[in-house]
Design a protein around this motif. Structure first.
Motif, mmCIF file in Angstrom:
data_model
loop_
_atom_site.group_PDB
_atom_site.id
_atom_site.type_symbol
_atom_site.label_atom_id
_atom_site.label_comp_id
_atom_site.label_asym_id
_atom_site.label_seq_id
_atom_site.Cartn_x
_atom_site.Cartn_y
_atom_site.Cartn_z
ATOM 1 N N GLN A 354 7.472 0.595 14.752
ATOM 2 C CA GLN A 354 6.152 0.625 14.087
ATOM 3 C C GLN A 354 5.874 1.980 13.211
ATOM 4 N N TYR A 355 6.271 3.105 13.872
ATOM 5 C CA TYR A 355 5.964 4.293 13.122
ATOM 6 C C TYR A 355 7.070 4.322 12.034
ATOM 7 N N ASN A 356 8.070 4.023 12.169
ATOM 8 C CA ASN A 356 9.309 3.937 11.195
ATOM 9 C C ASN A 356 8.809 3.503 9.950
ATOM 10 N N ASP A 357 8.508 2.000 10.112
ATOM 11 C CA ASP A 357 7.912 1.302 9.048
ATOM 12 C C ASP A 357 6.807 1.793 8.165
ATOM 13 N N LEU A 358 5.920 2.350 8.873
ATOM 14 C CA LEU A 358 4.634 2.870 8.054
ATOM 15 C C LEU A 358 5.152 4.197 7.634
ATOM 16 N N LYS A 359 5.697 5.045 8.228
ATOM 17 C CA LYS A 359 6.442 6.100 7.632
ATOM 18 C C LYS A 359 7.220 6.119 6.281
ATOM 19 N N MET A 360 8.020 4.924 6.230
ATOM 20 C CA MET A 360 8.899 4.569 5.222
ATOM 21 C C MET A 360 7.939 4.161 3.914
ATOM 22 N N ILE A 361 6.812 3.436 4.583
ATOM 23 C CA ILE A 361 5.829 2.801 3.312
ATOM 24 C C ILE A 361 5.146 4.212 2.959
ATOM 25 N N LYS A 362 4.873 4.870 3.698
ATOM 26 C CA LYS A 362 4.059 6.248 3.117
ATOM 27 C C LYS A 362 4.904 7.112 2.110
ATOM 28 N N GLU A 363 6.325 7.151 2.615
ATOM 29 C CA GLU A 363 7.028 7.953 1.902
ATOM 30 C C GLU A 363 7.640 7.363 0.595
ATOM 31 N N SER A 364 7.325 6.078 0.426
ATOM 32 C CA SER A 364 7.618 5.393 -1.149
ATOM 33 C C SER A 364 6.555 5.971 -2.022
ATOM 34 N N GLY A 365 5.623 6.645 -1.544
ATOM 35 C CA GLY A 365 4.467 6.930 -2.474
ATOM 36 C C GLY A 365 3.141 6.160 -2.120
ATOM 37 N N ALA A 366 3.339 5.275 -1.160
ATOM 38 C CA ALA A 366 2.228 4.124 -1.068
ATOM 39 C C ALA A 366 1.132 4.960 -0.504
ATOM 40 N N ASN A 367 -0.298 4.482 -0.772
ATOM 41 C CA ASN A 367 -1.343 4.873 -0.094
ATOM 42 C C ASN A 367 -1.765 3.645 0.724
ATOM 43 N N PHE A 368 -1.730 2.582 0.691
ATOM 44 C CA PHE A 368 -2.167 1.202 1.122
ATOM 45 C C PHE A 368 -1.169 0.402 1.613
ATOM 46 N N VAL A 369 -1.714 -0.434 2.911
ATOM 47 C CA VAL A 369 -0.936 -1.371 3.620
ATOM 48 C C VAL A 369 -1.920 -2.401 3.863
ATOM 49 N N ARG A 370 -1.508 -3.770 3.697
ATOM 50 C CA ARG A 370 -1.951 -4.850 4.042
ATOM 51 C C ARG A 370 -1.552 -5.352 5.178
ATOM 52 N N LEU A 371 -2.106 -5.592 6.313
ATOM 53 C CA LEU A 371 -1.740 -6.093 7.711
ATOM 54 C C LEU A 371 -1.764 -7.490 7.539
ATOM 55 N N SER A 372 -0.613 -8.273 7.313
ATOM 56 C CA SER A 372 -0.614 -9.704 7.111
ATOM 57 C C SER A 372 -0.030 -10.302 8.377
ATOM 58 N N HIS A 373 -0.797 -11.480 8.354
ATOM 59 C CA HIS A 373 -2.155 -11.806 8.115
ATOM 60 C C HIS A 373 -3.143 -11.767 9.486
ATOM 61 N N TYR A 374 -3.091 -10.909 10.169
ATOM 62 C CA TYR A 374 -3.708 -10.848 11.593
ATOM 63 C C TYR A 374 -3.868 -9.522 12.217
ATOM 64 N N PRO A 375 -4.780 -9.090 12.990
ATOM 65 C CA PRO A 375 -4.907 -7.815 13.488
ATOM 66 C C PRO A 375 -3.472 -7.451 14.280
ATOM 67 N N ASN A 376 -3.134 -6.207 13.781
ATOM 68 C CA ASN A 376 -1.515 -5.685 14.296
ATOM 69 C C ASN A 376 -1.950 -5.280 15.614
ATOM 70 N N HIS A 377 -1.150 -4.596 16.223
ATOM 71 C CA HIS A 377 -1.083 -3.798 17.626
ATOM 72 C C HIS A 377 -1.902 -2.834 17.385
ATOM 73 N N PRO A 378 -2.842 -2.302 18.058
ATOM 74 C CA PRO A 378 -3.720 -1.089 18.000
ATOM 75 C C PRO A 378 -2.895 0.097 17.548
ATOM 76 N N SER A 379 -1.732 0.364 17.975
ATOM 77 C CA SER A 379 -1.087 1.616 17.592
ATOM 78 C C SER A 379 -0.935 1.606 16.150
ATOM 79 N N VAL A 380 -0.881 0.281 15.334
ATOM 80 C CA VAL A 380 -0.653 0.515 13.859
ATOM 81 C C VAL A 380 -1.610 1.195 13.265
ATOM 82 N N LEU A 381 -2.884 0.640 13.941
ATOM 83 C CA LEU A 381 -4.068 1.519 13.129
ATOM 84 C C LEU A 381 -4.008 3.292 13.451
ATOM 85 N N GLU A 382 -3.779 3.630 14.671
ATOM 86 C CA GLU A 382 -3.552 4.784 14.958
ATOM 87 C C GLU A 382 -2.667 5.630 14.032
#
Length: 694
Positions: A354-382
């Motif tokens: 979970q962390y690696n995915d979001l870190k890789m998204i952030k390192e791409s220069g992104a500032n936004f993620v759409r959690l498709s298409h359902y509430p993800n695990h609470p850790s994702v929001l943290e």
């Protein structure tokens, strides 16, 4: 240059060989060196709890469980399969396609430390998620049922639990899909059935803080308004004169404190609200994800009965005309949609992935993620709170038929409960800026409009501090634009239909008839097979061509800078990682949607590197450092590093490649070559192997 470079490599042979071993064993920063998310934070705050991890499991294709009473205490389950929860049966090869009933049973004891305080405590069994429907029994007593596969729920077991002996919890799970449900039969991600998130027993005081809500407004850069609302339940048969204390902290430094006395009647609840002004707040934003902590306690005669901590950020999102503003500054959203999916774990992703995915998204220069298409695990929001990623969160109303959406039973039994549970769980996360009521349902139908009106109004009644939308592919025929804050469109011209260059015209047509609404590109994307090169669909090269063609048309219409009067406020590439889907039987890789910029194992495609360049030139992108690794089947390893800093409207880039075991420098000043390559290696691999490299 090649000779001197080879000498340099030889001189550092030991370190360099070690580097290649490390790189070829991983396509990204090694997960073992990443900070893991503390999963202890992801149940209701402040309670004692015990995880229930060891279970027995058995499928029930013939629906024998009820007749044979698999929920009874004396039922013999020793021959059932041993599983660890979280669990999904669809990871089993012979159950990959299984949709139907599955039963779980676990045997547990109440901790000795809990028994002494049983008269002052309540005990719940708490599920973080079960897909899709479930019924639960404790010690043969029926606890209740739950619908919806991605939000948490609990049952009070205080009067049923055996404090001094064994307890048996039985859960019947059903992942069968029907068009009368949300999600329905049409389903473009996998139907992972089971106890797919953690299960706990939790101890709560009878005088307890049952809810806390925190909203913020940014009045000026040096002044913020904070509202804290709390509900306190008294489950005793006596009234209590209680003291309530509220503290706000940042980095464990007290920034605000207050207390007051209240009377809480027996078997009743008390709801209070506190509004305060905070001078010189540290605002939360993608560039500076500053976090605060609210600590609330309830005491009687100087004894604390309950204390909760809730993390939050001070920020405000709003729409003005055709632009979005975060903390009163115009912002452009650039990012990805993302599914919780992995070939080894299904939708039960370990915290490091979970962390690696979001870190890789952030390192791409992104500032936004759409959690498709359902509430993800609470850790994702943290993680998003900590990294500074803005979030779109959605309930799984995906391609639901209009007659289902408009049915009052669907709305009351499926849509509203899932929306309420999502907002109740995640409302205090500063990262969330958009609530979505669904994706690509038929909004050209007047029946679907009934759903839109009811659900938008219901969302506003639960939380009016965020933007509300849904994703549409109906364009000019959509009837619901007037009810939402942002028009969000999914666009695949040039992939499924039409040509790539028709995308801009469709945007202009939507804007022409809706001139006062901003447009967010909620999906755009094309598929690619990792390593497939050349022309045509499903090649990495075509995916890059598609991306560049769309982005140029987005840039022409982009809002988000003080000198730009465009109407497009953001774009999310579909999708970050390839994911499993039953609809994709005839895909180039069967059962997979291949539109990810990384494959299902998170190996980057060329489009990942291209999108980092495109994101770096979008508005509001502050100085960032991005790195990524690509390992291909032909043993070619490319290391990219991109510096992008805005100064006098000029952007400087550097690119480093290791190609066929040789280092080749391009677009780098020769005097900085050695320093640049090893700065990069240190950044990419913070291991002891590089501590002594000069």
């Amino acid at each position: 240059m090649q000779t001197s470079l080879n000498k340099f490599i030889k001189k550092r042979a030991t370190s360099f060989i070690l580097l290649l071993i490390l790189v070829t064993s991983s396509f990204a920063i090694l997960s073992s060196y990443l900070p893991l998310v503390d999963e202890d934070r992801f149940s209701p705050k402040g309670e004692d709890r015990v995880p229930l991890t060891t279970w027995k499991f058995k499928i029930d294709p013939n629906k024998d469980g009820m007749e044979e009473k698999w929920f009874e205490v004396d039922y013999e389950d020793s021959r059932w399969q041993d599983v660890i929860v979280p669990s999904t049966w669809n990871l089993e090869p012979d159950l990959e396609w299984y949709k139907g009933l599955g039963w779980y049973r676990t045997h547990f004891f109440i901790p000795d430390a809990w028994q002494a305080s049983q008269s002052d405590e309540l005990i719940n069994v708490h599920f973080l998620a079960v897909f899709l429907k479930c019924d639960a029994w404790l010690n043969g007593y029926y606890l209740g049922n739950h619908r919806g596969g991605y939000t948490d729920f609990s049952f009070d077991i205080s009067s049923i639990v055996n404090y001094k002996g064994e307890n048996i919890l039985a859960v019947r799970v059903d992942n069968q899909l029907y068009n009368t449900q949300i999600p329905a039969i049409s389903f473009d991600w996998w139907f992972w059935g089971g106890l797919t998130r953690e299960v706990f027993i939790e101890k709560r005081p009878r005088l307890q803080i049952s809810d806390i809500s925190i909203t913020t407004k940014v009045l000026m850069n040096d002044l913020a308004l904070i509202n804290v609302t709390c509900t306190i339940n008294n489950d005793y048969n006596s009234d209590f004169e209680s003291n309530i204390q509220l503290k706000l902290l940042r980095d464990n430094i007290l920034t605000y404190s207050s207390s007051f006395d209240i009377l809480i009647s027996s078997n009743d609840h008390y709801r209070w609200s506190k509004t305060l002004f905070l001078n010189n707040p540290k605002l939360w934003s993608p560039e500076n994800p500053n976090l605060y902590k609210a600590v609330v306690s309830v005491s009687v005669e100087n004894k604390v009965h309950h204390r909760v901590e809730e993390r939050f950020g001070i920020r405000e999102i709003k729409r003005k005309g055709n632009a979005l503003y975060l903390n009163n500054r115009m912002i452009f959203l650039r990012g990805f949609s993302r599914h919780e999916d992995h070939p080894d774990y299904g939708n039960i992703l370990p915290s490091d992935i979970q962390y690696n995915d979001l870190k890789m998204i952030k390192e791409s220069g992104a500032n936004f993620v759409r959690l498709s298409h359902y509430p993800n695990h609470p850790s994702v929001l943290e993680i998003c709170d900590e990294l500074g990623l803005l979030v779109w969160e959605e309930i799984p109303a995906w391609h639901i038929p209009p007659e289902t959406l408009s049915n009052p039973k669907t709305i009351e039994k499926w849509a509203k409960p899932q929306l309420k549970e999502m907002i109740q769980r995640d409302k205090n996360h500063p990262s969330i800026i958009i609530w979505s009521i669904g994706n690509e349902f038929d909004t050209m139908s007047a029946l679907s409009l009934i759903y839109v009106r009811k659900m938008v109004n219901y969302t506003r009644s639960l939380d009016n501090s965020r933007l509300i939308t849904y994703a549409t592919n109906r364009y000019q025929g959509d009837l619901g634009y007037d009810y939402i804050d942002v028009i969000s469109i999914n666009a695949y011209m040039g992939w499924y239909t039409a040509e790539i260059n028709e995308f801009g015209k469709i945007l202009d047509d939507i804007h022409k008839y809706n001139p006062n609404k901003p447009i967010l590109i909620s999906e755009f994307g094309a598929g690619a097979v990792l390593g497939k090169r050349g022309e045509g669909k499903y090649t990495e090269d075509f995916q890059v061509t598609f991306l560049k063609g769309y982005w140029s048309q987005i840039e022409e219409r982009m809002s988000g800078s003080s000198t730009n009067t465009g109407y497009v406020v953001g774009a999310a590439w579909w999708v970050f990682a390839d994911f499993k889907s039953p609809r994709r039987i005839h895909s180039q890789i069967p059962k997979y949607n291949l539109k990810g910029v990384v494959d299902q194992l998170r190996q980057p495609k060329l489009a990942y590197f291209e999108i980092t360049t495109l994101f770096s030139t979008s508005p509001n992108n502050s100085k960032t450092l991005r790195s990524a690794l690509l390992f291909k089947s032909d043993t070619t390893l490319e290391l990219y590093r991109q510096y992008s800093c805005f100064k006098n409207s000029q952007t400087q880039y550097s690119r480093i490649q290791i190609l066929e075991k040789h280092l080749i420098y391009t677009s780098i000043d020769s005097s900085n070559k050695r320093k640049l390559i090893f700065d990069f290696l240190k950044t990419a691999f913070e291991t002891i192997a590089f501590k002594n490299i000069e």
